[in-house]
Design a protein around this motif. Structure first.
Motif, PDB file in Angstrom:
ATOM      1  N   ALA A  42       0.852  -1.186   0.000  1.00  0.00           N
ATOM      2  CA  ALA A  42       0.000   0.000   0.000  1.00  0.00           C
ATOM      3  C   ALA A  42       0.888   1.237   0.000  1.00  0.00           C
ATOM      4  N   THR A  43       0.284   2.370  -0.325  1.00  0.00           N
ATOM      5  CA  THR A  43       1.006   3.647  -0.299  1.00  0.00           C
ATOM      6  C   THR A  43       0.238   4.634   0.574  1.00  0.00           C
ATOM      7  N   ASP A  44       0.926   5.703   0.974  1.00  0.00           N
ATOM      8  CA  ASP A  44       0.353   6.740   1.835  1.00  0.00           C
ATOM      9  C   ASP A  44      -0.302   6.140   3.072  1.00  0.00           C
ATOM     10  N   ILE A  45       0.507   5.495   3.897  1.00  0.00           N
ATOM     11  CA  ILE A  45       0.034   4.762   5.070  1.00  0.00           C
ATOM     12  C   ILE A  45      -0.100   5.691   6.273  1.00  0.00           C
ATOM     13  N   LYS A  46      -1.178   5.518   7.002  1.00  0.00           N
ATOM     14  CA  LYS A  46      -1.370   6.151   8.303  1.00  0.00           C
ATOM     15  C   LYS A  46      -1.912   5.062   9.216  1.00  0.00           C
ATOM     16  N   ALA A  47      -1.158   4.754  10.293  1.00  0.00           N
ATOM     17  CA  ALA A  47      -1.536   3.657  11.180  1.00  0.00           C
ATOM     18  C   ALA A  47      -1.445   4.102  12.634  1.00  0.00           C
ATOM     19  N   VAL A  48      -2.245   3.452  13.481  1.00  0.00           N
ATOM     20  CA  VAL A  48      -2.235   3.706  14.913  1.00  0.00           C
ATOM     21  C   VAL A  48      -2.101   2.366  15.621  1.00  0.00           C
ATOM     22  N   GLN A  49      -1.165   2.283  16.572  1.00  0.00           N
ATOM     23  CA  GLN A  49      -0.983   1.075  17.378  1.00  0.00           C
ATOM     24  C   GLN A  49      -1.421   1.399  18.799  1.00  0.00           C
ATOM     25  N   THR A  50      -2.264   0.528  19.383  1.00  0.00           N
ATOM     26  CA  THR A  50      -2.710   0.737  20.754  1.00  0.00           C
ATOM     27  C   THR A  50      -2.077  -0.307  21.674  1.00  0.00           C
ATOM     28  N   ASN A  51      -2.037   0.004  22.961  1.00  0.00           N
ATOM     29  CA  ASN A  51      -1.520  -0.957  23.936  1.00  0.00           C
ATOM     30  C   ASN A  51      -2.660  -1.845  24.421  1.00  0.00           C
ATOM     31  N   ASP A  52      -2.413  -2.673  25.434  1.00  0.00           N
ATOM     32  CA  ASP A  52      -3.423  -3.610  25.934  1.00  0.00           C
ATOM     33  C   ASP A  52      -4.635  -2.909  26.547  1.00  0.00           C
ATOM     34  N   GLU A  53      -4.448  -1.687  27.035  1.00  0.00           N
ATOM     35  CA  GLU A  53      -5.551  -0.931  27.631  1.00  0.00           C
ATOM     36  C   GLU A  53      -6.326  -0.128  26.595  1.00  0.00           C
ATOM     37  N   GLY A  54      -5.925  -0.176  25.340  1.00  0.00           N
ATOM     38  CA  GLY A  54      -6.612   0.553  24.282  1.00  0.00           C
ATOM     39  C   GLY A  54      -6.133   1.981  24.095  1.00  0.00           C
ATOM     40  N   GLU A  55      -5.064   2.365  24.786  1.00  0.00           N
ATOM     41  CA  GLU A  55      -4.505   3.704  24.647  1.00  0.00           C
ATOM     42  C   GLU A  55      -3.552   3.730  23.460  1.00  0.00           C
ATOM     43  N   THR A  56      -3.496   4.850  22.783  1.00  0.00           N
ATOM     44  CA  THR A  56      -2.608   4.982  21.629  1.00  0.00           C
ATOM     45  C   THR A  56      -1.157   4.918  22.084  1.00  0.00           C
ATOM     46  N   GLU A  57      -0.398   3.991  21.497  1.00  0.00           N
ATOM     47  CA  GLU A  57       1.016   3.868  21.824  1.00  0.00           C
ATOM     48  C   GLU A  57       1.863   4.601  20.795  1.00  0.00           C
ATOM     49  N   TYR A  58       1.557   4.396  19.513  1.00  0.00           N
ATOM     50  CA  TYR A  58       2.248   5.167  18.492  1.00  0.00           C
ATOM     51  C   TYR A  58       1.377   5.350  17.257  1.00  0.00           C
ATOM     52  N   GLU A  59       1.653   6.448  16.572  1.00  0.00           N
ATOM     53  CA  GLU A  59       1.027   6.748  15.292  1.00  0.00           C
ATOM     54  C   GLU A  59       2.138   6.741  14.257  1.00  0.00           C
ATOM     55  N   LEU A  60       1.874   6.141  13.128  1.00  0.00           N
ATOM     56  CA  LEU A  60       2.892   5.968  12.108  1.00  0.00           C
ATOM     57  C   LEU A  60       2.341   6.395  10.765  1.00  0.00           C
ATOM     58  N   SER A  61       3.148   7.100  10.001  1.00  0.00           N
ATOM     59  CA  SER A  61       2.798   7.395   8.613  1.00  0.00           C
ATOM     60  C   SER A  61       4.002   7.013   7.756  1.00  0.00           C
ATOM     61  N   ALA A  62       3.717   6.505   6.569  1.00  0.00           N
ATOM     62  CA  ALA A  62       4.782   6.057   5.665  1.00  0.00           C
ATOM     63  C   ALA A  62       4.359   6.299   4.230  1.00  0.00           C
TER      64      ALA A  62
END
Length: 193
Positions: A42-62
Motif C-alpha cells: 500500500a502507499t500513503d500509510i497512516k496507522a495507529v498502534q494501541t496498547n493492551d488498555e486501548g490507549e494509543t502507543e504510536y502513530e505511524l505514517s509512511a
C-alpha cells in the motif's frame, strides 16, 4: 452491384489481410508473471498502534508499505512515527526505511534516522535529538539501540558516540565512546587592579 463482384472483392481483401498478418513475423511470447514474496502492499500509510488498555502507543505514517510473508515483516519507506511509550516520554522518529515485525515487535530503521525525545512533564528541559544511519529496537520492550556512530544534540550541547542504547519508557540513554568538542569562550585580558 453484383453479388459476385462483392464476393470476389471480399476474397481479395481477406487474401491481402492474411498475407499482411503472415508477414508480421512471430508474435512475442506472453509476459510471464511470477509469484512474488509480497503478501500485500500500500502507499500513503497512516496507522495507529494501541496498547493492551486501548490507549494509543504510536502513530505511524509512511510513503509505502510492503508485507513480506516469508519474514513476517512490514517493510516501509519514508516513515514518521509519534511514539508515546509512557505517560512521561514522547518520541518523534523519522527514517528513510523501516522493517517492523508486528508479532515480535522487532524494529529496524535504516537509510538515516532521527530520534527526538521530549519529557511531557518538564517543559523547561530541551529535547534530545539523536541522528544516525541505523537504529534497531523492539516496540514491545521499548528498547532501542544503534551499534553505529550517532550524533546527539540537546540545546547547545552536542557530541558524537560510537553506539547508543536507550530505554524509551524511562528516557534513559547510554552512549559508548563519547567524543565532545569543547570551544571555550574567547580570552579577554583585563587588569585585575
Amino acid at each position: 452491384m453484383n453479388t459476385r463482384v462483392l464476393i470476389v472483392l471480399a476474397l481479395i481483401i481477406a487474401g491481402i489481410a492474411g498475407w499482411f498478418f503472415q508477414q508480421q513475423g512471430e508474435i512475442t511470447p506472453p509476459v510471464n508473471i511470477e509469484a512474488t514474496d509480497v503478501d500485500y502492499e500500500a502507499t500513503d500509510i497512516k496507522a495507529v498502534q494501541t496498547n493492551d488498555e486501548g490507549e494509543t502507543e504510536y502513530e505511524l505514517s509512511a510513503e509505502s508499505l510492503i508485507h513480506n510473508p516469508e519474514t513476517n515483516q512490514d517493510e516501509m519507506s519514508g516513515i514518521t512515527m509519534d511514539w508515546q511509550p509512557s505517560d512521561e516520554q514522547r518520541y518523534m522518529i523519522e527514517a528513510g526505511s523501516a522493517a517492523i515485525n508486528q508479532q515480535s515487535g522487532d524494529l529496524r530503521l535504516g537509510g538515516g534516522f532521527s530520534l527526538v525525545s521530549e519529557e511531557k512533564s518538564a517543559s523547561d528541559i530541551e529535547p534530545i535529538k539523536v541522528t544516525g544511519q541505523t537504529l534497531m529496537g523492539n516496540t514491545k520492550s521499548r528498547q532501542v539501540y544503534s551499534n553505529e556512530p550517532v550524533k546527539v544534540e540537546q540545546g547547545m550541547n552536542r557530541f558524537t558516540a560510537s553506539s547508543m542504547t536507550a530505554n524509551l519508557e524511562t528516557g534513559e540513554y547510554e552512549f559508548g565512546q563519547v567524543a565532545v568538542t569543547f570551544t571555550p569562550a574567547e580570552r579577554q585580558d583585563k587588569a585585575l587592579f
